[in-house]
Scaffold this active site. Structure first.
Site, PDB file in Angstrom:
ATOM      1  CB  CYS A   1     -14.772 -17.291  24.311  1.00 18.11           C
ATOM      2  SG  CYS A   1     -13.373 -16.754  25.138  1.00 18.11           S
TER       3      CYS A   1
ATOM      4  CG  HIS B   1     -12.882 -21.875  23.418  1.00 15.57           C
ATOM      5  ND1 HIS B   1     -12.982 -20.907  22.142  1.00 15.57           N
ATOM      6  CD2 HIS B   1     -12.322 -21.251  24.259  1.00 15.57           C
ATOM      7  CE1 HIS B   1     -12.592 -19.804  22.579  1.00 15.57           C
ATOM      8  NE2 HIS B   1     -12.007 -20.063  24.087  1.00 15.57           N
TER       9      HIS B   1
ATOM     10  CD  GLU C   1     -14.109 -23.257  19.554  1.00 13.49           C
ATOM     11  OE1 GLU C   1     -15.157 -23.444  20.478  1.00 13.49           O
ATOM     12  OE2 GLU C   1     -13.344 -22.138  19.758  1.00 13.49           O
TER      13      GLU C   1
END
Lengths: 235, 97
Positions: free
Chosen positions: A86, A203, A205
């Site tokens: 990002c 994302h 994560e």
């Protein structure tokens, strides 16, 4: 093995990344404050999401001049693995470590939700867990994710397998409606020519544990660890 | 320094002011410009053919050496103020006192 997660003023996904590396992968990791001038002792680096320096001027444009970025650049140029997520993607393009740039979303809206991604190339070591054409489901949360690059740059990137991930529908069709931000060719993730620097707007994560609604992002983290296990590099 | 005062006023040295315009390259789509264009059409400005949005910066330099200022502002634009992948820039200089 130790991973370094670079923390800029305004990073806000740094601790999420730290959690995934330490608790899910069971790999040692530290946060690296942006004022650090060297990254010795780290085997791979992560530039996390957030809004470094308030996205002033252009997203990533100020962070790109943080003291740590000289060390990150040297690390990348020596072949070290660098993952940008990002805002990390925006910083890496501003730093010239990845081609292209990220503009305001075409719909002028902050886009927050789940998207589907098609694996376009497995040339980068970050893609080793996935198959070509595989469809992944990951969350996005960004206002400036509209990827652009000059046509000749794009064509070189396609030839080199640098266009890594593209937004698609659940069946893997790359369509305009599956594109959350207006990115050229639905591009969601790219790597550099040698594949050691890779970044994406979604994302990984936030989708590395079943509790969070999906685990499709885990493969990127596992591939990074796998690459370090088979060919460790200390810069 | 009091609000509104110029940098050079108090100490009496020369200041060169750079007015810098950063705009998207013609090949880059400008979603914000397009949205403004639509709003202008809604307001009845039917003649509006296109709107491109850019950035305007004022940078004051502590020098009256125009060629030096020219060089410095050029370098600032190339390194930070504009992203050559998507933007172009132009600027003018004005030296006071």
């Amino acid at each position: 093995m130790k991973l370094g997660i670079v923390q800029f003023p305004g990073s806000n996904c740094d601790h999420d990344c730290l959690h995934v590396v330490r608790s899910v992968l069971q790999v040692e990791a530290d946060l690296i404050w942006h004022e650090a001038t060297q990254v010795a002792g780290y085997d791979a680096l992560v530039l996390p999401g957030g809004f470094s320096y308030g996205d002033y001027l252009r997203s990533g444009s100020i962070a790109r001049f943080s003291p740590v970025m000289r060390a990150v650049t040297d690390f990348a140029e020596a072949g070290g693995l660098v993952l940008g997520i990002c805002n990390g993607f925006q910083i890496l393009t501003e730093a010239g470590l990845l081609p292209g740039a990220l503009l305001r979303n075409s719909a002028l809206e902050f886009r927050c939700g789940w998207v589907h991604l098609r694996v376009e190339s497995t040339a980068s070591p970050f893609m080793a867990s996935y198959g070509h054409g595989q469809v992944l489901r990951m969350p996005v949360a960004h206002g400036d994710g509209n990827y652009v690059a000059d046509p000749d740059v794009l064509s070189r990137m396609r030839d080199n397998g640098q266009v890594t991930l593209r937004y698609c529908d659940a069946e893997g069709n790359v369509t305009p409606t599956a594109n959350p931000n207006g990115s050229v060719d639905n591009i969601a993730g790219v790597c550099n020519e040698s594949g050691n620097v890779f970044a994406l707007m979604p994302h990984p994560e936030r989708c590395a544990e079943p509790e969070l609604g999906g685990v499709d992002g885990l493969g990127i983290w596992q591939a990074m660890v796998l690459a370090l296990t088979s060919a460790p590099l200390r810069v | 320094m009091a609000n509104g005062a110029q940098i050079g006023d108090e100490i009496g040295f020369a200041v060169t002011k750079a007015r810098i315009y950063v705009t998207y390259k013609p090949t880059v789509l400008d979603p914000q410009g397009n949205a403004i264009q639509t709003a202008l059409h809604h307001l009845g400005f039917a003649d509006v053919e296109s709107v491109r949005m850019g950035k305007y910066l004022e940078v004051e330099l502590h020098t009256d050496d125009t060629s030096r200022a020219q060089e410095e502002v050029e370098a600032m634009c190339q390194q930070l103020l504009a992203n050559p992948v998507i933007e172009s820039y132009r600027f003018d200089l004005e030296t006071a006192q």
